[in-house]
Design a protein around this motif. Structure first.
Motif: not given
Ligand code: HEM
Length: 153
Positions: A48-53, A103-105
């Motif tokens: 979640m953190r990496l894909s958010g960036i 995938l994040h959502g």
């Protein structure tokens, strides 16, 4: 009384360290159910953190190009999309954005369902609906990006 304060203050203390020793609540033992013995949730948290960036760059860049630059949204047409998808760079941009956002959502919604659905059946079916919608959208979007035909009539 909270779980922490239910531990007696004298338990595990020493003159050097007056704080009570508390056993980690999720320590794995032989009795830990198999389903919770992996690091899946840890990897999900990191994802979640990496894909958010990465999404900050992809989504803000996308919004800037589609909605702000070159006359804003009014310039978006079939020809505009065809022009962009003639380049492998923009195909890759859109493909990665699609996969990461989905995938994040989906993983975020999975967490919310796990947190809020109270009955096992409700939790199970909400997640089945979520996984079905996610797979459907990712596959359909991927298919469109790879099979897009600018000469369609
Ligand atoms: C634009 C950049 C984005 C960033 C920086 C970002 C960042 C994050 C982070 C760090 C979390 C974890 C929060 C936590 O565990 O407490 C999260 C959760 C979540 N994100 Fe994103 N995200 C972005 C875009 C998106 C998009 C495009 C979607 C939808 C497709 C989305 C849907 C969600 C959902 C549903 C959650 C779960 C919220 C929750 O647990 O309460 N995010 N986001």
């Amino acid at each position: 009384m909270s779980a922490v304060s239910s531990v007696s203050a004298s338990e595990g203390t020493s003159p050097d360290n007056p704080a009570p020793l508390i056993e980690p609540p999720r320590a794995r033992t032989a009795r830990t159910p198999k389903a919770t013995r992996t690091n899946f949730e840890l990897y999900g948290w990191v994802f979640m953190r990496l894909s958010g960036i990465v999404l900050v760059v992809l989504v803000l860049g996308h919004l800037l190009i589609q909605l702000v630059l070159d006359g804003g949204v009014s310039k978006v047409s079939f020809a505009f999309v065809a022009g962009r998808w003639a380049s492998p760079f923009w195909m890759a941009w859109d493909l990665i954005m699609l996969w990461l956002a989905m995938l994040h959502g989906a993983n975020g919604l999975r967490t919310i369902i796990n947190d809020y659905a109270q009955r096992d059946g409700t939790r199970f079916w909400l997640k089945m609906l979520l996984y079905t919608a996610t797979v459907f959208t990712v596959l359909l979007g991927t298919l469109v990006i790879f099979t897009f035909d600018p000469n369609i009539r």
